[in-house]
Enzyme design. Structure first.
Site, mmCIF file in Angstrom:
data_model
loop_
_atom_site.group_PDB
_atom_site.id
_atom_site.type_symbol
_atom_site.label_atom_id
_atom_site.label_comp_id
_atom_site.label_asym_id
_atom_site.label_seq_id
_atom_site.Cartn_x
_atom_site.Cartn_y
_atom_site.Cartn_z
ATOM 1 N N ASN A 27 0.892 -1.282 -0.355
ATOM 2 C CA ASN A 27 -0.316 0.031 -0.173
ATOM 3 C C ASN A 27 0.597 1.510 0.788
ATOM 4 O OD1 ASN A 27 -1.906 1.880 0.681
ATOM 5 N ND2 ASN A 27 -2.473 1.329 2.677
ATOM 6 N N LYS A 80 -0.018 4.634 0.074
ATOM 7 C CA LYS A 80 -0.787 5.333 0.517
ATOM 8 C C LYS A 80 -0.759 7.008 -0.575
ATOM 9 C CE LYS A 80 -0.179 3.618 4.536
ATOM 10 N NZ LYS A 80 -0.519 3.562 6.365
ATOM 11 N N HIS A 130 -9.445 0.835 4.491
ATOM 12 C CA HIS A 130 -8.800 1.136 5.324
ATOM 13 C C HIS A 130 -8.890 1.708 6.535
ATOM 14 C CE1 HIS A 130 -4.601 2.398 6.727
ATOM 15 N NE2 HIS A 130 -4.118 1.507 6.054
ATOM 16 N N GLU A 162 -7.126 4.524 7.938
ATOM 17 C CA GLU A 162 -6.909 5.608 7.455
ATOM 18 C C GLU A 162 -8.132 6.434 6.457
ATOM 19 O OE1 GLU A 162 -3.022 5.348 5.800
ATOM 20 O OE2 GLU A 162 -2.590 5.043 7.521
ATOM 21 N N GLU A 164 -5.690 -5.704 10.008
ATOM 22 C CA GLU A 164 -4.105 -4.149 10.772
ATOM 23 C C GLU A 164 -5.134 -3.679 11.717
ATOM 24 O OE1 GLU A 164 -2.143 -2.753 6.885
ATOM 25 O OE2 GLU A 164 -4.214 -1.691 6.748
ATOM 26 N N GLY A 171 2.306 2.405 11.089
ATOM 27 C CA GLY A 171 3.312 3.366 10.936
ATOM 28 C C GLY A 171 3.500 3.564 11.994
ATOM 29 N N SER A 216 3.203 -2.225 10.759
ATOM 30 C CA SER A 216 5.005 -1.908 10.334
ATOM 31 C C SER A 216 5.154 -3.529 10.317
ATOM 32 C CB SER A 216 4.897 -1.917 12.377
ATOM 33 O OG SER A 216 4.502 -0.567 12.557
ATOM 34 N N GLY A 235 2.795 -1.609 3.897
ATOM 35 C CA GLY A 235 2.277 0.160 4.175
ATOM 36 C C GLY A 235 4.234 0.949 3.788
#
Ligand code: PGA
Length: 258
Positions: free
Chosen positions: A10, A12, A99, A101, A171, A177, A217, A238
């Site tokens: 991903n 992003k 996701h 986010e 996730e 992150g 992560s 990510g």
């Protein structure tokens, strides 16, 4: 039945069209040996889909192309949105949905996630459905029921054949992150609960087919411990997906768990 490992990157909001094509090309060369034993998928921003699609296109590396989001309507007055046929036109065979986010920063709800899943499946694009709990939910001991609820809300009512095409990315929000990760065993427990939910909704034969990825992560140094768990079939990556060397190292690790 063995599930084919999947490593999805991903990207992003990183990489221009040109940078994306370069990364895809570099990746294709590095993972050549594993084209057949791991499903490798990359998810560039919308603006790089076309150039990346050309870089991995016919005769090129066996890498799947995914978008990071989509709208459920085919067309219309939806400023700033992108539709399923538009993604199909650029060669996308996968799309991330829900996701954290997008759920946390852009108002994505269980209802919109469910609509997107249905629109994608109807058009032959396979969803990568993201679920995962906040630290607060984890601390209150409600992780399994929360995540199971997200899976039910997104998938309930779709035909079992379609459900088998969905990939679920577990996730934990607090791991994304941050460099923090759950124990592999704890991640496996949640993935097992997800698989049980799939079994409840669609039956055992679908439950054993559906791939469940770990995300948050994930990196070359820790992937093996997650892949060694029976209910983890790969990773949604990510930060470590933005570099050809680290992402291809993860593809290589995944190939050991075929
Ligand atoms: P991360 O992101 O690997 O950088 O934690 C994972 C994701 O958001 O899918």
């Amino acid at each position: 039945m063995a599930r084919k490992p999947m490593i999805a990157g991903n990207w992003k909001m990183y990489k221009t069209a040109e940078e994306g094509a370069e990364l895809a090309q570099g990746l294709g060369e590095r993972i050549r040996l594993h084209w057949d034993d791991v499903d490798v998928v990359i998810c560039p921003p919308f603006t790089a889909l076309k150039s990346v699609s050309a870089a991995i296109g016919s005769g090129g590396p066996n890498i799947g192309l995914a978008a990071q989001n989509v709208h459920w309507e085919e067309k219309g007055a939806f400023t700033g949105e992108v539709s399923v046929p538009m993604l199909a036109d650029l060669g996308c065979s996968w799309c991330i949905v829900g996701h954290s986010e997008r759920r946390g920063m852009f108002g994505e709800t269980d209802e919109s996630v469910a609509r997107k899943v249905r629109a994608l499946l109807a058009a032959g694009i396979d969803p990568i459905l993201c679920v995962g709990e906040s630290l607060e939910t984890r601390d209150s001991g409600a992780t399994d029921s929360f995540v199971r609820g997200q899976v039910r809300a997104a998938l309930e009512g779709i035909p079992a054949d379609d459900a088998a095409r969905v990939v679920i990315a577990y996730e934990p929000i607090w791991a994304i992150g941050t460099g923090l990760t759950p124990d592999a065993e704890a991640a496996n427990d949640v993935c097992r609960a997800i698989r049980a939910m799939i079994g409840t909704l669609f039956g055992q034969s679908v439950a054993i087919q559906v791939r469940i990825l770990y995300g948050g992560s994930a990196k070359p140094e820790n992937l093996g411990q997650f892949m060694a768990e029976p209910n983890v079939d790969g990773a949604l990556v990510g930060g470590a997906a933005l570099d050809a060397a680290s992402f291809s190292a993860m593809v290589e690790t995944a190939s050991l768990y075929l």
